[in-house]
Design a protein around this motif. Structure first.
Motif, PDB file in Angstrom:
ATOM      1  N   ALA A   1      52.519  33.842  40.490  1.00  0.00           N
ATOM      2  CA  ALA A   1      51.162  34.306  40.784  1.00  0.00           C
ATOM      3  C   ALA A   1      50.162  33.669  39.827  1.00  0.00           C
ATOM      4  CB  ALA A   1      51.103  35.824  40.712  1.00  0.00           C
ATOM      5  N   ALA A   2      50.539  33.569  38.555  1.00  0.00           N
ATOM      6  CA  ALA A   2      49.640  32.978  37.560  1.00  0.00           C
ATOM      7  C   ALA A   2      49.346  31.520  37.913  1.00  0.00           C
ATOM      8  CB  ALA A   2      50.257  33.087  36.171  1.00  0.00           C
ATOM      9  N   GLU A   3      50.386  30.824  38.354  1.00  0.00           N
ATOM     10  CA  GLU A   3      50.241  29.441  38.794  1.00  0.00           C
ATOM     11  C   GLU A   3      49.231  29.328  39.937  1.00  0.00           C
ATOM     12  OE1 GLU A   3      54.616  28.075  38.698  1.00  0.00           O
ATOM     13  OE2 GLU A   3      53.777  27.355  40.598  1.00  0.00           O
ATOM     14  N   LEU A   4      49.368  30.251  40.886  1.00  0.00           N
ATOM     15  CA  LEU A   4      48.517  30.213  42.079  1.00  0.00           C
ATOM     16  C   LEU A   4      47.065  30.510  41.742  1.00  0.00           C
ATOM     17  CD1 LEU A   4      50.892  31.907  44.639  1.00  0.00           C
ATOM     18  CD2 LEU A   4      49.940  29.608  44.810  1.00  0.00           C
ATOM     19  N   LEU A   5      46.847  31.439  40.800  1.00  0.00           N
ATOM     20  CA  LEU A   5      45.469  31.751  40.401  1.00  0.00           C
ATOM     21  C   LEU A   5      44.801  30.494  39.870  1.00  0.00           C
ATOM     22  CD1 LEU A   5      45.531  35.246  38.669  1.00  0.00           C
ATOM     23  CD2 LEU A   5      44.621  34.599  40.901  1.00  0.00           C
ATOM     24  N   GLU A   6      45.560  29.731  39.083  1.00  0.00           N
ATOM     25  CA  GLU A   6      45.016  28.500  38.538  1.00  0.00           C
ATOM     26  C   GLU A   6      44.722  27.517  39.670  1.00  0.00           C
ATOM     27  OE1 GLU A   6      47.335  26.887  35.346  1.00  0.00           O
ATOM     28  OE2 GLU A   6      46.220  24.992  35.450  1.00  0.00           O
ATOM     29  N   LEU A   7      45.645  27.451  40.605  1.00  0.00           N
ATOM     30  CA  LEU A   7      45.496  26.530  41.734  1.00  0.00           C
ATOM     31  C   LEU A   7      44.203  26.776  42.512  1.00  0.00           C
ATOM     32  CD1 LEU A   7      47.072  24.283  43.364  1.00  0.00           C
ATOM     33  CD2 LEU A   7      47.772  26.138  44.881  1.00  0.00           C
ATOM     34  N   VAL A   8      43.838  28.051  42.696  1.00  0.00           N
ATOM     35  CA  VAL A   8      42.627  28.342  43.462  1.00  0.00           C
ATOM     36  C   VAL A   8      41.387  28.432  42.579  1.00  0.00           C
ATOM     37  CG1 VAL A   8      43.880  29.536  45.285  1.00  0.00           C
ATOM     38  CG2 VAL A   8      42.934  30.850  43.386  1.00  0.00           C
ATOM     39  N   GLY A   9      41.550  28.028  41.302  1.00  0.00           N
ATOM     40  CA  GLY A   9      40.394  27.919  40.425  1.00  0.00           C
ATOM     41  C   GLY A   9      39.889  29.222  39.845  1.00  0.00           C
ATOM     42  N   LEU A  10      40.802  30.170  39.603  1.00  0.00           N
ATOM     43  CA  LEU A  10      40.392  31.412  38.943  1.00  0.00           C
ATOM     44  C   LEU A  10      40.943  31.425  37.524  1.00  0.00           C
ATOM     45  CD1 LEU A  10      40.921  34.051  41.765  1.00  0.00           C
ATOM     46  CD2 LEU A  10      38.751  33.328  40.785  1.00  0.00           C
ATOM     47  N   PRO A  11      40.113  31.843  36.555  1.00  0.00           N
ATOM     48  CA  PRO A  11      40.582  31.862  35.171  1.00  0.00           C
ATOM     49  C   PRO A  11      41.668  32.922  34.961  1.00  0.00           C
ATOM     50  CG  PRO A  11      38.421  32.895  35.355  1.00  0.00           C
ATOM     51  CD  PRO A  11      38.733  32.293  36.696  1.00  0.00           C
ATOM     52  N   ALA A  12      42.555  32.650  34.024  1.00  0.00           N
ATOM     53  CA  ALA A  12      43.695  33.550  33.758  1.00  0.00           C
ATOM     54  C   ALA A  12      43.221  34.935  33.318  1.00  0.00           C
ATOM     55  CB  ALA A  12      44.600  32.946  32.699  1.00  0.00           C
ATOM     56  N   THR A  13      41.978  35.003  32.784  1.00  0.00           N
ATOM     57  CA  THR A  13      41.473  36.299  32.318  1.00  0.00           C
ATOM     58  C   THR A  13      41.286  37.287  33.468  1.00  0.00           C
ATOM     59  OG1 THR A  13      39.273  35.346  32.507  1.00  0.00           O
ATOM     60  CG2 THR A  13      40.238  35.415  30.305  1.00  0.00           C
ATOM     61  N   MET A  14      41.271  36.784  34.688  1.00  0.00           N
ATOM     62  CA  MET A  14      41.058  37.678  35.835  1.00  0.00           C
ATOM     63  C   MET A  14      42.342  38.371  36.267  1.00  0.00           C
ATOM     64  SD  MET A  14      38.169  36.358  38.223  1.00  0.00           S
ATOM     65  CE  MET A  14      36.568  36.075  37.497  1.00  0.00           C
ATOM     66  N   ALA A  15      43.472  37.862  35.788  1.00  0.00           N
ATOM     67  CA  ALA A  15      44.769  38.349  36.272  1.00  0.00           C
ATOM     68  C   ALA A  15      44.899  39.861  36.161  1.00  0.00           C
ATOM     69  CB  ALA A  15      45.896  37.665  35.516  1.00  0.00           C
ATOM     70  N   LYS A  16      44.373  40.419  35.079  1.00  0.00           N
ATOM     71  CA  LYS A  16      44.588  41.843  34.827  1.00  0.00           C
ATOM     72  C   LYS A  16      43.530  42.720  35.482  1.00  0.00           C
ATOM     73  CE  LYS A  16      47.872  42.427  31.424  1.00  0.00           C
ATOM     74  NZ  LYS A  16      48.185  41.107  30.845  1.00  0.00           N
ATOM     75  N   ARG A  17      42.528  42.121  36.101  1.00  0.00           N
ATOM     76  CA  ARG A  17      41.472  42.931  36.709  1.00  0.00           C
ATOM     77  C   ARG A  17      41.900  43.500  38.048  1.00  0.00           C
ATOM     78  NH1 ARG A  17      36.031  39.455  35.689  1.00  0.00           N
ATOM     79  NH2 ARG A  17      36.414  39.014  33.504  1.00  0.00           N
ATOM     80  N   TYR A  18      41.076  44.433  38.541  1.00  0.00           N
ATOM     81  CA  TYR A  18      41.305  44.997  39.863  1.00  0.00           C
ATOM     82  C   TYR A  18      40.303  44.390  40.841  1.00  0.00           C
ATOM     83  CZ  TYR A  18      44.554  48.306  37.881  1.00  0.00           C
ATOM     84  OH  TYR A  18      45.648  48.844  37.279  1.00  0.00           O
ATOM     85  N   PRO A  19      40.632  44.386  42.129  1.00  0.00           N
ATOM     86  CA  PRO A  19      39.761  43.737  43.110  1.00  0.00           C
ATOM     87  C   PRO A  19      38.299  44.174  43.036  1.00  0.00           C
ATOM     88  CG  PRO A  19      41.847  44.232  44.130  1.00  0.00           C
ATOM     89  CD  PRO A  19      41.908  44.816  42.740  1.00  0.00           C
ATOM     90  N   TYR A  20      38.041  45.468  42.763  1.00  0.00           N
ATOM     91  CA  TYR A  20      36.633  45.901  42.790  1.00  0.00           C
ATOM     92  C   TYR A  20      35.811  45.235  41.695  1.00  0.00           C
ATOM     93  CZ  TYR A  20      36.832  49.119  38.737  1.00  0.00           C
ATOM     94  OH  TYR A  20      36.918  49.635  37.482  1.00  0.00           O
ATOM     95  N   GLN A  21      36.487  44.618  40.729  1.00  0.00           N
ATOM     96  CA  GLN A  21      35.759  43.969  39.632  1.00  0.00           C
ATOM     97  C   GLN A  21      35.423  42.513  39.932  1.00  0.00           C
ATOM     98  OE1 GLN A  21      38.979  45.199  36.958  1.00  0.00           O
ATOM     99  NE2 GLN A  21      37.469  46.200  35.667  1.00  0.00           N
ATOM    100  N   LEU A  22      35.751  42.041  41.130  1.00  0.00           N
ATOM    101  CA  LEU A  22      35.505  40.643  41.480  1.00  0.00           C
ATOM    102  C   LEU A  22      34.400  40.508  42.518  1.00  0.00           C
ATOM    103  CD1 LEU A  22      38.175  40.248  39.978  1.00  0.00           C
ATOM    104  CD2 LEU A  22      38.910  38.733  41.807  1.00  0.00           C
ATOM    105  N   SER A  23      33.722  39.348  42.508  1.00  0.00           N
ATOM    106  CA  SER A  23      32.718  39.070  43.533  1.00  0.00           C
ATOM    107  C   SER A  23      33.424  38.735  44.845  1.00  0.00           C
ATOM    108  CB  SER A  23      31.864  37.881  43.107  1.00  0.00           C
ATOM    109  OG  SER A  23      32.639  36.699  43.181  1.00  0.00           O
TER     110      SER A  23
END
Ligand SMILES: Nc1ncnc2c1ncn2[C@@H]1O[C@H](COP(=O)(O)OP(=O)(O)O)[C@@H](O)[C@H]1O
Ligand SMILES: [Mg+2]
Lengths: 420, 221
Positions: free
Chosen positions: A115-137
């Motif tokens: 999952a961490a690999e994929l987040l990087e692939l789609v251009g999201l910073p690793a700091t977002m990994a621990k957040r919940y969906p409501y905290q994202l745009s």
């Protein structure tokens, strides 16, 4: 790869959502299903992962009837992205993306690493990994949705209006990034949209549906623009399809002339001697700086001393389309489009008349395929339609140009997507 | 009330601390176990009602009818089967929670956004797994809201059980009335109210810890 054989879907309430669809989607390409709202796009898409079962006909994946595979198993091998991302609100971003690997029994650690690999692939910073969906745009959520769909590296991706709910700027970014990703991944993608511009920008092949779930035309974007099968398709692709076709003609082949260009160190007298209303001022590497208007020249000195009118935009002979060239001419103060080479140095200029004459010339090869575009059937690949053709939005910069040009053009009234 | 008797004799409280603690424990057990049992019944029933909408109205009506039966009547019915035991109090209290818990489980499941349910299906969750791992966790905030109501009302209802000799702190209320002695009545009443308030606060806290994802979402979550 994905094959529909005389597929129909009638809902119990009597609605015919899909009517006798036969279609074969090429492996490793983006096929866009486009059409007005309610024409059966979502239903068609969902018949691929058995979220909707056809009432007639068969759908097969790599030659196998999909009914032979248990639905949950089939779905774990097919990525699915929807409009409002549909992220699990109670799971962190990382665990959302790890969903399918976890379902496949990978174990927490391995699934999260993936999952961490994929987040990087789609251009999201690793700091977002621990957040919940409501905290994202919205745009970020959509990226997570794409990452989640790629979880188990499925060969097939189904995407149902994935970029429709975000604002136009974010949508442009997501589209450009999506094309970049696809260049790397070569998935077989079925992409649903009601927006013909998006379809043309993203699709290798486009299936246009009409209300009642009938396939109106299945073709490459360039052939769709050049040879709409009937009035419905012509109307749907819009009034300005002539202009839009230019997106598929490379600027490289356009004839340019030398034009009135002078280095910035030249004297005002030299500029006046050219006897042209506008003079293009370039630096010592021949990169364009701006236009000098002859009428406004000072009596003495060099071109460095006088104010220049801005260039508008230039077009690149490597990568830009004829559409960008024509747009550059229309926006230029001198009415001359400036073509630059890979180094950004001026290669030459042309006005709109010269460009359109040249385009009409090359247009022969663009519209060369004389037979009417076939309804249903295997689409030719983009290459088959001629070496001239380029994908309109092959890179982000290009995509932005296309966006600009659209802003000044008229909208396609029928798409309901007048959203630029 | 006898002349000159104060509302509260603090000395009495001091003398009965141990006994009060014992009855407080009993009271909590009698009040909260029915909520737990009610939840164990309501979750599967709620899932069924959510999935097959047509069984929901009759189920809810049945739960409401049960709720409308006076507690004393229910106690008397169950005394014939379970005698003067704690069970005779807990069974009616359990039945009472259903009229709150079942609709909250159903509403909680209905609060799962459609795209989320569809995404789960498309990811390859089986139906059972989807309900357990996706829908129920998302229903938690709404279910907890129901649990809070059920717990508070159950705790205050326990006292009535003293009519069959099983009322937790209700014991002091009946005793005080019999002896015309206000101190135990007031003490027990205040303790029952405190139990209800503290339980409610703990449930709120538990929900915060259980659903960090629901913050900033307000009633919808
Ligand atoms: N579950 C359903 N029951 C009845 N009718 C449906 C259902 N789903 C879709 N339809 C109808 O089928 C048609 C096609 O719907 P859909 O595939 O969602 O279209 P699109 O995605 O192109 O907007 C519409 O007329 C829609 O109202
Ligand atoms: Mg749709």
């Amino acid at each position: 790869m994905i094959r529909f054989d005389a597929v129909s879907k009638n809902y119990p309430n009597g609605t015919t959502a899909v009517d006798g669809l036969s279609l074969e989607l090429a492996e490793g390409g983006i096929t866009v299903l486009v059409g007005p709202s309610g024409c059966g796009k979502t239903t068609t898409l969902r018949m691929v992962n058995r979220m909707v079962e056809p009432t007639a006909g068969t759908v097969s994946l790599r030659g196998q009837d999909i009914r032979e595979v248990a639905a949950p198993e089939l779905r774990r091998g097919i990525g699915y992205v929807i409009q409002h991302a549909g992220l699990f609100p109670h799971r962190t971003i990382l665990d959302n993306v790890a969903t399918v690997p976890l379902l496949l029994g990978w174990g927490k650690k391995k699934a999260r690493a993936r999952a961490a690999e994929l987040l990087e692939l789609v251009g999201l910073p690793a700091t977002m990994a621990k957040r919940y969906p409501y905290q994202l745009s919205g745009g970020q959520q959509q990226r997570v949705g794409v990452a989640r769909a790629l979880g188990a590296d499925p060969p097939v991706l189904l995407m149902d209006e994935p970029f429709s709910a975000v604002d136009p700027i974010v949508r442009g970014e997501l589209q450009a990034e999506f094309l970049r990703l696809q260049k790397e991944l070569h998935k077989t993608i079925v992409f649903v949209t009601h927006d013909i511009d998006e379809a043309i920008k993203l699709g290798d092949n486009i299936a246009v549906f009409r209300t009642g779930g009938k396939l109106a035309q299945f073709d490459t974007p360039e052939r769709l623009l050049a040879h709409p099968a009937d009035d419905f398709v012509a109307d749907f692709v819009g009034q300005d399809r002539g202009i839009r076709r230019l997106s598929f003609v490379q600027a490289a082949g356009l004839p340019l002339r030398e034009g009135p260009a002078l280095p910035v160190t030249a004297s005002v007298a030299e500029a006046r001697a050219l006897d042209e209303p506008w003079v293009l001022v370039v630096d010592d590497a021949r990169r364009p700086l701006g236009w000098a208007e002859a009428a406004g020249l000072a009596d003495a000195g060099t071109l460095a001393d006088i104010p220049l009118a801005p260039l508008g935009h230039t077009f690149s002979l490597v990568g830009d389309s004829a559409r960008a060239a024509l747009d550059a001419a229309l926006l230029s103060p001198s009415r001359l489009a400036v073509g630059v080479d890979a180094q950004g140095a001026v290669a030459g200029v042309a006005d709109a008349y010269e460009l359109s004459a040249a385009i009409a010339g090359t247009g022969g090869s663009l519209g060369a395929a004389p037979e009417a575009a076939g309804v249903a059937g295997v689409a030719e690949t983009a290459e088959a339609a001629g070496p001239q053709l380029v994908k309109g939005a092959a890179d982000p910069a290009d995509a932005e140009d296309a966006e600009d040009a659209d802003g000044s053009g008229s909208n396609t009234g029928k798409t309901g997507g007048g959203d630029r | 009330m006898r002349d000159g008797e104060p509302l509260i004799r603090w000395v009495w409280i001091g003398d009965h601390v141990g006994e009060l603690a014992h009855y407080t424990g009993v009271h909590l057990r009698l009040g909260l176990l029915p909520v737990l049992f009610g939840l164990i019944i309501s979750v599967p029933l709620g899932i069924l009602c959510h999935r097959w909408r047509w069984i929901y109205p009759p189920t809810l009506t049945a739960a409401n009818v049960l709720y409308s039966v006076p507690s004393l009547a229910l106690f008397m019915i169950f005394v014939r089967y379970t005698g003067l035991t704690e069970r005779t109090v807990m069974i009616p209290l359990t039945l009472y929670t259903l009229s709150v818990l079942i609709p909250n489980v159903v509403d909680g499941l209905a609060s799962v956004p459609d795209p989320v349910r569809q995404a789960a299906t498309a990811m390859g969750f089986s139906t059972v797994r989807r309900v357990i791992q996706v829908e129920l966790p998302i229903a938690v905030p709404v279910v907890v809201a129901g649990v809070r109501v059920a717990a508070v009302s159950s705790i205050s209802l326990v006292a009535v059980g003293q009519l069959i000799g099983q009322g937790g702190l209700g014991y002091y209320i009946i005793r005080g009335l019999q002896l015309d002695f206000p101190t135990p009545i007031i003490t027990a009443t205040v303790l029952i109210m405190l139990l209800a308030l503290v339980t409610d606060a703990l449930l709120v806290l538990a929900q915060r810890l259980l659903t960090p994802w629901a913050r900033g979402k307000g009633a919808k979550a």
